[in-house]
Scaffold this motif. Structure first.
Motif, short mmCIF file in Angstrom:
data_model
loop_
_atom_site.label_atom_id
_atom_site.label_comp_id
_atom_site.label_asym_id
_atom_site.label_seq_id
_atom_site.Cartn_x
_atom_site.Cartn_y
_atom_site.Cartn_z
N MET A 1 0.76 -1.28 0.01
CA MET A 1 0.08 -0.05 0.04
C MET A 1 0.91 1.28 -0.15
SD MET A 1 -3.13 0.78 2.49
CE MET A 1 -2.36 1.79 3.89
N PRO A 2 0.70 2.23 -0.94
CA PRO A 2 1.50 3.20 -0.82
C PRO A 2 1.06 4.37 0.26
CG PRO A 2 -0.17 3.50 -2.80
CD PRO A 2 -0.48 2.00 -2.19
N PRO A 3 2.07 5.19 0.54
CA PRO A 3 1.76 6.26 1.39
C PRO A 3 0.59 7.08 1.01
CG PRO A 3 4.33 6.34 0.97
CD PRO A 3 3.46 5.36 -0.38
N THR A 4 0.05 7.82 1.84
CA THR A 4 -1.29 8.40 1.63
C THR A 4 -0.57 9.79 0.93
OG1 THR A 4 -1.52 9.68 3.46
CG2 THR A 4 -2.64 7.60 3.51
N VAL A 5 -1.52 10.68 0.19
CA VAL A 5 -1.23 11.85 -0.24
C VAL A 5 -0.86 12.91 0.70
CG1 VAL A 5 -2.07 13.65 -1.69
CG2 VAL A 5 -2.33 11.71 -2.42
N THR A 6 -1.36 12.70 2.09
CA THR A 6 -0.91 13.85 3.06
C THR A 6 0.20 13.32 3.66
OG1 THR A 6 -3.37 14.33 3.61
CG2 THR A 6 -2.08 14.53 5.31
N ASP A 7 0.50 12.15 3.69
CA ASP A 7 1.67 11.79 4.31
C ASP A 7 2.82 12.16 3.50
OD1 ASP A 7 0.39 10.92 6.51
OD2 ASP A 7 0.71 8.61 6.01
N ARG A 8 2.77 11.87 2.19
CA ARG A 8 3.80 12.25 1.37
C ARG A 8 4.18 13.71 1.24
NH1 ARG A 8 6.74 10.55 -2.97
NH2 ARG A 8 5.71 8.13 -2.92
N ARG A 9 3.11 14.68 1.19
CA ARG A 9 3.02 16.02 1.39
C ARG A 9 4.01 16.31 2.54
NH1 ARG A 9 0.68 19.45 4.20
NH2 ARG A 9 -0.78 18.13 4.84
N ILE A 10 3.69 15.75 3.88
CA ILE A 10 4.41 16.14 5.11
C ILE A 10 5.75 15.94 4.91
CG2 ILE A 10 4.49 15.52 7.19
CD1 ILE A 10 1.40 15.15 7.38
N VAL A 11 6.10 14.68 4.31
CA VAL A 11 7.53 14.20 4.10
C VAL A 11 8.23 15.18 3.27
CG1 VAL A 11 9.04 12.66 3.33
CG2 VAL A 11 7.20 11.95 4.76
N GLU A 12 7.70 15.49 2.18
CA GLU A 12 8.02 16.35 1.00
C GLU A 12 8.30 17.74 1.69
OE1 GLU A 12 5.45 15.83 -2.20
OE2 GLU A 12 6.77 14.04 -2.99
N GLU A 13 7.23 18.28 2.51
CA GLU A 13 7.52 19.65 3.19
C GLU A 13 8.68 19.83 3.96
OE1 GLU A 13 3.78 21.19 4.70
OE2 GLU A 13 2.73 20.90 2.79
N LEU A 14 8.82 18.69 4.92
CA LEU A 14 9.90 18.44 5.81
C LEU A 14 11.37 18.70 4.93
CD1 LEU A 14 11.04 18.22 8.76
CD2 LEU A 14 11.31 15.45 7.99
N PHE A 15 11.46 17.75 3.94
CA PHE A 15 12.74 17.85 3.17
C PHE A 15 12.96 19.40 2.44
CE2 PHE A 15 12.73 13.47 3.77
CZ PHE A 15 14.04 12.99 3.08
N ARG A 16 11.80 19.89 2.13
CA ARG A 16 11.83 21.18 1.44
C ARG A 16 12.39 22.40 2.84
NH1 ARG A 16 7.80 20.17 -1.85
NH2 ARG A 16 6.20 20.98 -0.34
#
Length: 131
Positions: A1-16
């Motif tokens: 099961m892939p990560p949710t869109v919200t979880d991916r956004r949170i991780v990408e925002e942290l990296f940014r």
């Protein structure tokens, strides 16, 4: 099961926010729950920081002397059981080879409640203070 869109956004925002260094501090802190736990290995042994004040201070330490032209890239994001596993590569002209690792996230109600940095490949570092 892939990560949710919200979880991916949170991780990408942290990296940014991490890529932005001290300028990204407020954006980064907004991603953490008030009682979050952050575990990092950068002093040579895993250190645990609990709560916003401790997490903020640990990131300030990391951002104090960032490698020049540091580039942090999210290579892959997967679910690893209940955790999100974010594989990354960090490069800088001062590294003889890329730094690689993965972060293990627990995200609940749209906030990071636990984050652990794991470095799997550490380039040899130049002597401290040799700018």
């Amino acid at each position: 099961m892939p990560p949710t869109v919200t979880d991916r956004r949170i991780v990408e925002e942290l990296f940014r926010a991490m890529q932005a260094g001290s300028a990204g501090e407020e954006a980064m802190m907004a991603l953490f729950a008030a009682d979050a736990v952050f575990i990092e290995p950068f002093s040579g042994v895993p250190m645990t920081h609990r709560g916003h004040a401790a997490i903020r201070e640990s990131f300030r330490e990391l951002a104090r002397e960032p490698p020049p032209d540091m580039r942090l890239v999210l290579d892959r994001l997967d679910l690893d059981g209940p955790l999100l596993r974010a594989e990354w590569t960090c490069t800088s002209p001062v590294f003889s080879s890329p730094m690689r690792g993965h972060d293990l996230f627990t995200i609940q109600a749209g906030k990071i409640t636990r984050l652990e940095f794991v470095v799997t490949e550490m380039p040899p570092m130049p002597p401290h203070g040799g700018h």
